[in-house]
Structures are given as structure tokens and as C-alpha cells.
Scaffold this motif. Structure first.
Motif, PDB file in Angstrom:
ATOM      1  N   HIS A  13     -83.308 -50.932 -25.253  1.00 41.54           N
ATOM      2  CA  HIS A  13     -83.583 -52.363 -25.124  1.00 41.54           C
ATOM      3  C   HIS A  13     -83.227 -53.087 -26.417  1.00 41.54           C
ATOM      4  O   HIS A  13     -82.532 -54.106 -26.408  1.00 41.54           O
ATOM      5  CB  HIS A  13     -85.071 -52.569 -24.799  1.00 41.54           C
ATOM      6  CG  HIS A  13     -85.409 -53.968 -24.406  1.00 41.54           C
ATOM      7  ND1 HIS A  13     -85.251 -54.443 -23.127  1.00 41.54           N
ATOM      8  CD2 HIS A  13     -85.864 -55.014 -25.133  1.00 41.54           C
ATOM      9  CE1 HIS A  13     -85.601 -55.711 -23.091  1.00 41.54           C
ATOM     10  NE2 HIS A  13     -85.984 -56.085 -24.283  1.00 41.54           N
ATOM     11  N   ARG A  14     -83.665 -52.527 -27.538  1.00 41.40           N
ATOM     12  CA  ARG A  14     -83.390 -53.174 -28.823  1.00 41.40           C
ATOM     13  C   ARG A  14     -81.915 -53.071 -29.193  1.00 41.40           C
ATOM     14  O   ARG A  14     -81.356 -53.977 -29.803  1.00 41.40           O
ATOM     15  CB  ARG A  14     -84.285 -52.563 -29.911  1.00 41.40           C
ATOM     16  CG  ARG A  14     -84.243 -53.374 -31.167  1.00 41.40           C
ATOM     17  CD  ARG A  14     -85.297 -53.071 -32.175  1.00 41.40           C
ATOM     18  NE  ARG A  14     -85.131 -53.987 -33.295  1.00 41.40           N
ATOM     19  CZ  ARG A  14     -84.233 -53.832 -34.253  1.00 41.40           C
ATOM     20  NH1 ARG A  14     -83.444 -52.785 -34.238  1.00 41.40           N
ATOM     21  NH2 ARG A  14     -84.121 -54.707 -35.227  1.00 41.40           N
ATOM     22  N   THR A  15     -81.294 -51.969 -28.809  1.00 41.21           N
ATOM     23  CA  THR A  15     -79.861 -51.800 -29.088  1.00 41.21           C
ATOM     24  C   THR A  15     -79.056 -52.931 -28.454  1.00 41.21           C
ATOM     25  O   THR A  15     -78.202 -53.550 -29.102  1.00 41.21           O
ATOM     26  CB  THR A  15     -79.374 -50.444 -28.525  1.00 41.21           C
ATOM     27  OG1 THR A  15     -80.089 -49.408 -29.178  1.00 41.21           O
ATOM     28  CG2 THR A  15     -77.882 -50.251 -28.768  1.00 41.21           C
ATOM     29  N   PHE A  16     -79.351 -53.215 -27.191  1.00 46.61           N
ATOM     30  CA  PHE A  16     -78.602 -54.283 -26.517  1.00 46.61           C
ATOM     31  C   PHE A  16     -78.939 -55.654 -27.080  1.00 46.61           C
ATOM     32  O   PHE A  16     -78.096 -56.555 -27.091  1.00 46.61           O
ATOM     33  CB  PHE A  16     -78.833 -54.220 -25.003  1.00 46.61           C
ATOM     34  CG  PHE A  16     -78.082 -53.081 -24.370  1.00 46.61           C
ATOM     35  CD1 PHE A  16     -76.690 -53.041 -24.418  1.00 46.61           C
ATOM     36  CD2 PHE A  16     -78.738 -52.027 -23.772  1.00 46.61           C
ATOM     37  CE1 PHE A  16     -75.978 -51.981 -23.871  1.00 46.61           C
ATOM     38  CE2 PHE A  16     -78.041 -50.953 -23.225  1.00 46.61           C
ATOM     39  CZ  PHE A  16     -76.654 -50.933 -23.271  1.00 46.61           C
ATOM     40  N   ARG A  17     -80.176 -55.788 -27.565  1.00 47.46           N
ATOM     41  CA  ARG A  17     -80.532 -57.064 -28.207  1.00 47.46           C
ATOM     42  C   ARG A  17     -79.717 -57.264 -29.487  1.00 47.46           C
ATOM     43  O   ARG A  17     -79.365 -58.382 -29.832  1.00 47.46           O
ATOM     44  CB  ARG A  17     -82.030 -57.092 -28.532  1.00 47.46           C
ATOM     45  CG  ARG A  17     -82.889 -57.352 -27.312  1.00 47.46           C
ATOM     46  CD  ARG A  17     -84.342 -57.103 -27.623  1.00 47.46           C
ATOM     47  NE  ARG A  17     -84.897 -58.132 -28.481  1.00 47.46           N
ATOM     48  CZ  ARG A  17     -85.585 -59.169 -28.049  1.00 47.46           C
ATOM     49  NH1 ARG A  17     -85.788 -59.330 -26.759  1.00 47.46           N
ATOM     50  NH2 ARG A  17     -86.082 -60.046 -28.882  1.00 47.46           N
ATOM     51  N   ILE A  18     -79.433 -56.164 -30.186  1.00 46.62           N
ATOM     52  CA  ILE A  18     -78.617 -56.267 -31.409  1.00 46.62           C
ATOM     53  C   ILE A  18     -77.170 -56.578 -31.039  1.00 46.62           C
ATOM     54  O   ILE A  18     -76.545 -57.485 -31.592  1.00 46.62           O
ATOM     55  CB  ILE A  18     -78.686 -54.957 -32.231  1.00 46.62           C
ATOM     56  CG1 ILE A  18     -80.080 -54.737 -32.796  1.00 46.62           C
ATOM     57  CG2 ILE A  18     -77.653 -54.985 -33.374  1.00 46.62           C
ATOM     58  CD1 ILE A  18     -80.271 -53.385 -33.481  1.00 46.62           C
ATOM     59  N   SER A 119     -83.048 -46.031 -35.015  1.00 46.30           N
ATOM     60  CA  SER A 119     -82.259 -45.477 -33.901  1.00 46.30           C
ATOM     61  C   SER A 119     -81.482 -46.577 -33.183  1.00 46.30           C
ATOM     62  O   SER A 119     -80.308 -46.384 -32.820  1.00 46.30           O
ATOM     63  CB  SER A 119     -83.176 -44.785 -32.890  1.00 46.30           C
ATOM     64  OG  SER A 119     -83.979 -43.860 -33.540  1.00 46.30           O
ATOM     65  N   SER A 120     -82.124 -47.715 -32.958  1.00 41.81           N
ATOM     66  CA  SER A 120     -81.422 -48.785 -32.248  1.00 41.81           C
ATOM     67  C   SER A 120     -80.296 -49.364 -33.110  1.00 41.81           C
ATOM     68  O   SER A 120     -79.214 -49.681 -32.593  1.00 41.81           O
ATOM     69  CB  SER A 120     -82.388 -49.881 -31.795  1.00 41.81           C
ATOM     70  OG  SER A 120     -83.147 -50.334 -32.884  1.00 41.81           O
ATOM     71  N   GLY A 121     -80.549 -49.450 -34.418  1.00 38.57           N
ATOM     72  CA  GLY A 121     -79.490 -49.904 -35.327  1.00 38.57           C
ATOM     73  C   GLY A 121     -78.315 -48.939 -35.297  1.00 38.57           C
ATOM     74  O   GLY A 121     -77.151 -49.349 -35.224  1.00 38.57           O
ATOM     75  N   MET A 122     -78.622 -47.648 -35.338  1.00 41.82           N
ATOM     76  CA  MET A 122     -77.557 -46.635 -35.319  1.00 41.82           C
ATOM     77  C   MET A 122     -76.794 -46.631 -33.998  1.00 41.82           C
ATOM     78  O   MET A 122     -75.569 -46.502 -33.968  1.00 41.82           O
ATOM     79  CB  MET A 122     -78.166 -45.241 -35.546  1.00 41.82           C
ATOM     80  CG  MET A 122     -78.426 -44.893 -36.978  1.00 41.82           C
ATOM     81  SD  MET A 122     -76.959 -45.008 -38.015  1.00 41.82           S
ATOM     82  CE  MET A 122     -75.906 -43.744 -37.320  1.00 41.82           C
ATOM     83  N   LEU A 123     -77.556 -46.763 -32.920  1.00 47.60           N
ATOM     84  CA  LEU A 123     -76.902 -46.747 -31.597  1.00 47.60           C
ATOM     85  C   LEU A 123     -75.988 -47.966 -31.442  1.00 47.60           C
ATOM     86  O   LEU A 123     -74.843 -47.849 -30.970  1.00 47.60           O
ATOM     87  CB  LEU A 123     -77.978 -46.732 -30.511  1.00 47.60           C
ATOM     88  CG  LEU A 123     -77.556 -46.360 -29.095  1.00 47.60           C
ATOM     89  CD1 LEU A 123     -76.851 -45.008 -29.076  1.00 47.60           C
ATOM     90  CD2 LEU A 123     -78.773 -46.303 -28.179  1.00 47.60           C
ATOM     91  N   ALA A 124     -76.485 -49.115 -31.869  1.00 49.79           N
ATOM     92  CA  ALA A 124     -75.661 -50.329 -31.780  1.00 49.79           C
ATOM     93  C   ALA A 124     -74.416 -50.172 -32.650  1.00 49.79           C
ATOM     94  O   ALA A 124     -73.300 -50.514 -32.234  1.00 49.79           O
ATOM     95  CB  ALA A 124     -76.474 -51.544 -32.237  1.00 49.79           C
ATOM     96  N   PHE A 125     -74.610 -49.621 -33.842  1.00 48.21           N
ATOM     97  CA  PHE A 125     -73.480 -49.402 -34.748  1.00 48.21           C
ATOM     98  C   PHE A 125     -72.444 -48.482 -34.100  1.00 48.21           C
ATOM     99  O   PHE A 125     -71.246 -48.789 -34.086  1.00 48.21           O
ATOM    100  CB  PHE A 125     -73.980 -48.797 -36.067  1.00 48.21           C
ATOM    101  CG  PHE A 125     -72.875 -48.406 -37.003  1.00 48.21           C
ATOM    102  CD1 PHE A 125     -72.319 -49.341 -37.864  1.00 48.21           C
ATOM    103  CD2 PHE A 125     -72.363 -47.111 -37.007  1.00 48.21           C
ATOM    104  CE1 PHE A 125     -71.284 -48.991 -38.720  1.00 48.21           C
ATOM    105  CE2 PHE A 125     -71.325 -46.756 -37.856  1.00 48.21           C
ATOM    106  CZ  PHE A 125     -70.784 -47.688 -38.710  1.00 48.21           C
ATOM    107  N   THR A 126     -72.914 -47.368 -33.578  1.00 47.81           N
ATOM    108  CA  THR A 126     -72.002 -46.371 -32.998  1.00 47.81           C
ATOM    109  C   THR A 126     -71.262 -46.953 -31.800  1.00 47.81           C
ATOM    110  O   THR A 126     -70.048 -46.754 -31.642  1.00 47.81           O
ATOM    111  CB  THR A 126     -72.797 -45.114 -32.584  1.00 47.81           C
ATOM    112  OG1 THR A 126     -73.589 -44.706 -33.691  1.00 47.81           O
ATOM    113  CG2 THR A 126     -71.872 -43.977 -32.186  1.00 47.81           C
TER     114      THR A 126
END
Lengths: 265, 241
Positions: A13-18, A119-126
Motif C-alpha cells: 500500500h505504501r509502495t504504491f503511495r510513493i 521496505s516500501s521505500g526499497m520496493l518503490a525504488f526497485t
């Protein structure tokens, strides 16, 4: 109610928000700008006898593609621009925005909160970085004589994902320590700029080379940089570099969790 | 067993004693008004219950669950409305509440269903898809209340929920709290507005300088102190009457 925390749902959820935010857009634009700029500069810099090539030679005698792309520009892109952008206000932002009481009143631990941010920062980055670098491969390989070594290229991209992990761990600690977003922003981007300096200048002196080896940036560029000597891609050194970069990050992550767990919010 | 039990709770900030051995019991299904002047320790008590602040000493439990050592389990049963809080202004209440639901362990589908039900209950439905920053203070407070209710907690902890609202907004919040209690939820809310307490509370606790000075029904306290209202009771208890 008897609910179990769904950690993966929180992260996604946070990944997509980023990704679908202004900072996601900035990261995409930076990445494409990076590819476009390199694609434009590459022929100019590597053109033997050209004016820019002669100027470039005052910094480096090597006009090779790898040094230019990975050691310089990619380090800046990842460690100064994108990775800090995703987490510099991860904790300080929730504090200054007074969102912390509401978020931390949910049934999650403080460790989960920090790990969710990372984790969400890393996932969004990747999710943003690797596909764009994939596009970059096709753009660059057409410009390099004999093409680019695909394994070397993507191995380095993966090491840069690990480098982003280090950068985010440092920025999270900064975000946990400071109370204002602006301070966190300046500290994160400033510290990341300093951290990459030794590696960017490692070809200029033995002292800077030795200093560079104390930074994760050196290991992220291990297979791309011809300094101090070129390294062929092999699985064990690759895994070694990956592990070393992650080990650089873990103390910062630990300190972030420790600081945040003890804090009265 | 009370829904909320606090025994000998202490909190010291550097050299300031915010709580000095607080004892408190709130029974299931009651509306408990936690009163006291600014700095009395009301917010600190609620923050300890919800795990935002670490207690220096003492015990506290929610539905028999130790909030100090098993905070995550306890928070599954708590809905908390802070005194002062921020919400992402660019989000809509629906998006924000979905995120809160997910953080509370709900699936997106369950959160969506809960949002519709709660919005209908507290008159938020027509504002669910407007940006939060465009909402009035009263409607923002509705969103704040909705986030506390999203995971259907048994216990509601509201910190100064009526402060800063106009009389209409205040009455709506008070009515809502009473309605939640009528549905079996336990409501503990802090305030220094004693007329609010008289309107809806079953029990009143007066805290002063980190200690619970008095506890009982509003009428019981008035009679005990020979006072015409709770303001007078409070002044006497606090040593100003």
C-alpha cells in the motif's frame, strides 16, 4: 476484533503511495533524464580528439563507458537523488505532520513501522529503478562499440539496489534523529553527497582509494569501475559485494529501530 | 475485571512528574470523563494506554491485556483519537481510512465495507471522496473519529475530542460518543470542559498533578461536595474552592 497485521499489505500500500506521488514522478524524471543525458554525452565524451573528451581526460585518462556511467552518474542518481528522496522524511514527516499518534495507535510494533518504511521505500525504488535501467541498457548498448556486457550491466544495477538499501538505512536514521523535515532533507542529501565523494575520486590518489574502500559505493561499482583495476564478473565476488553493502547498512537500521523504540511520541 | 485498569501508573519526563501513581478503573460499556486542568496528566495517561509513551512504573491493562508488555495485542481493541493530529491533506478520507484499516490488519475489502458503515453512522458519507484539506474542522474531526472506529475496537480513547469545535460540532461528538457506549463500547475521554462531562458521562474521574483525586457519577460527586455543578466540584477537589 481479532486481526493479524498484514505486513505485506502495509508495504504494498505504501509502495504504491510513493510511486504514484510527486516524489515517484521526480524519481522517474530523474532516471530518464539520467539515461538521456548519458546517451547524449557518451558519444561526445568518448569521441577521440574531441574538445570535451580532452577536458574529460583531465579528470580521467580513461574514456571507457563503464567509468563514466556507473562510477559517476549512477552513484549520484541512486545515492543522492532517488534513495534519499523516498525516505528522508519517513519518520520526521510523520512527526512534524502530527500523524504519528494516529499511525502508532494501530496494532503494529515500532520495529514493524521502521521496517515498513524501509521496505516500501526499497520496493518503490526497485520497481522504478530496474525497469528504467533495463530501458537504459538498450539505449546505451547501441552507443558503445561492441555493445554492453549485459551481465556486468545488470549485476551492477543489482549492487546499486543494495546501495539504495544502505542509503535508505542512513536516511531513516537521520529521519529518526531530527524533528524537522528540512533538516532531515539537508542532512540526508548532504551526507549522501559526502559519502560518495571518496569513491568518485578514488582514481586520483591512493589515500582516496583507501577511503573509498570504506564506503559501500566502492563495492557497488566494483564490477563497473576500472579503478584500481577492472574486475571480471564472478558469482562469489558479486555476492561478497552484495553482503558487504548490506552489512554497511545494518548498523544504521539497528540504531534507527533502537532510537525509535525508546522514544516517547 | 474492568475494561480499562490502571494501577500505580507513574511517568516522569526528565525532572517533571506527569503521573504520580495513578489508579483508575473504567467498566465495560461506560462513558468515563477524565477531567483535569491542563498538564494534569490526562493526555499522558491515554498515550501510555495506546503505547505512544513509555510508563516509568506501574501497570495498565485493556480488557485484561497488559498494554505495557503486550501493546500490539492491546491496541487491536483500542480506537484512539489524539488531541492534536495531522492527516494527509491531499488524500481523501476514503483513502486515508483505507490505509488506517490496513495498518490495523484489515483487508482492503473489509476496510471499504467498514468505511461505508462508519461514514453513514457519523454523517461523513458525502465527504468521503473530497480532499481532507478542503474539509471543515468539524468534518476533519469526523474523519479522526472514523479512523479510531475503523477496526471496530471495543474501547475508545478520545483525547479532548470537543476542543476547538463549535457548539453544534461539540454536541455531535458528544452524541456520537454516547451512541458508541450504547452499542457496548467503552469510552474514556479526557476533557477540561466539565459541562461536556455532565451531559454524557456515567463516571467522572478528576485528575490533578498526576493523581486521581476523585471518582464517581456526576450526581454523586455534586452531592458529596455540596456543589451546584462539576466545575465547583473540580475547584474544591483541586484546592481552589
Amino acid at each position: 476484533m481479532d486481526s493479524q497485521v498484514n505486513f505485506s499489505a502495509m508495504i504494498w500500500h505504501r509502495t504504491f503511495r510513493i510511486i504514484f506521488s510527486l516524489r515517484g514522478l521526480i524519481a522517474i524524471l530523474f532516471s530518464f533524464y539520467f539515461i538521456g543525458a548519458i546517451a547524449w554525452m557518451l558519444p561526445t565524451i568518448t569521441e577521440q580528439g574531441g574538445v570535451i573528451a580532452e577536458i574529460w581526460k583531465t579528470f580521467s585518462s580513461d574514456l571507457a563507458f563503464s567509468w563514466l556511467l556507473f562510477d559517476g552518474a549512477l552513484s549520484k542518481l541512486v545515492s543522492i537523488f532517488i534513495a534519499p528522496l523516498f525516505v528522508f522524511d519517513a519518520i520526521s514527516g510523520d512527526k512534524t505532520g502530527e500523524r504519528m499518534p494516529i499511525i502508532m495507535s494501530r496494532p503494529i510494533t515500532r520495529t514493524q513501522y521502521v521496517l515498513m518504511k524501509l521496505s516500501s521505500g526499497m520496493l518503490a525504488f526497485t520497481l522504478l529503478f530496474l525497469p528504467i535501467m533495463g530501458i537504459g541498457y538498450f539505449v546505451f548498448s547501441g552507443l558503445v562499440e561492441g555493445g554492453l556486457d549485459v551481465a556486468n550491466y545488470f549485476a551492477t544495477c543489482i549492487l546499486f539496489v543494495a546501495l539504495a538499501f544502505f542509503c535508505m538505512a542512513v536516511c531513516l536514521l537521520i529521519s529518526a534523529l531530527v524533528k524537522k523535515n528540512l533538516v532531515s532533507f539537508l542532512a540526508a542529501f548532504g551526507l549522501m553527497s559526502i559519502a560518495m565523494t571518496a569513491n568518485a575520486s578514488k582514481n586520483t590518489s591512493d589515500a582516496l582509494l583507501a577511503s573509498a574502500q570504506l564506503t559501500p559505493h566502492y563495492y557497488a561499482t566494483y564490477f563497473a569501475s576500472p579503478f584500481p583495476e577492472p574486475h571480471d564478473l564472478e558469482i562469489m565476488p558479486f555476492l561478497g559485494c552484495l553482503v558487504v553493502i548490506i552489512l554497511f547498512a545494518l548498523p544504521f537500521l539497528y540504531l534507527t529501530i533502537l532510537k525509535f523504540k525508546k522514544e516517547d511520541l | 475485571m474492568g475494561a480499562i485498569e490502571i494501577k500505580g501508573l507513574k511517568k516522569t519526563y526528565k525532572d517533571v512528574e506527569a503521573l504520580r501513581g495513578l489508579d483508575l478503573v473504567v467498566e465495560k460499556g461506560e462513558v468515563y470523563g477524565f477531567c483535569g486542568p491542563n498538564g494534569a496528566g490526562k493526555s499522558t495517561t491515554l498515550k501510555i494506554l495506546v503505547g505512544l509513551v513509555h510508563a516509568t512504573d506501574g501497570e495498565a491493562s485493556i480488557k485484561g491485556i497488559d498494554v505495557i508488555n503486550d501493546g500490539v495485542e492491546a491496541r487491536k481493541h483500542i480506537g484512539y483519537l489524539p488531541e492534536s493530529y495531522g492527516m494527509p491533506g491531499w488524500d481523501t478520507p476514503r483513502k486515508f481510512l483505507t490505509y488506517m484499516g490496513i495498518l490495523s490488519g484489515m483487508s482492503k475489502e473489509d476496510a471499504a465495507k467498514a468505511i461505508e458503515e462508519i461514514a453513514a453512522e457519523i454523517n461523513l458519507t458525502e465527504n468521503l471522496d473530497r480532499r481532507i484539506k478542503t474539509l471543515s474542522k468539524g468534518n476533519k474531526q469526523r474523519v479522526g473519529i472514523a479512523q479510531a472506529l475503523i477496526h471496530d475496537p471495543a474501547i475508545l480513547l478520545f483525547d479532548e475530542p470537543t476542543t476547538g469545535l463549535d457548539p453544534i460540532g461539540r454536541n455531535e461528538v458528544l452524541d456520537a460518543m454516547k451512541a458508541f457506549a450504547d452499542k457496548g463500547k467503552t469510552v474514556l475521554f479526557s476533557t477540561h470542559i466539565l459541562s461536556d462531562v455532565e451531559k454524557i458521562c456515567d463516571t467522572v474521574g478528576i485528575i490533578h498533578e498526576g493523581v486521581l483525586m476523585e471518582q464517581g457519577g456526576p450526581e454523586e460527586l455534586r452531592q458529596k461536595h455540596g456543589a451546584k455543578d462539576l466545575d465547583e466540584v473540580f475547584l474544591k477537589v483541586a484546592g481552589h474552592g
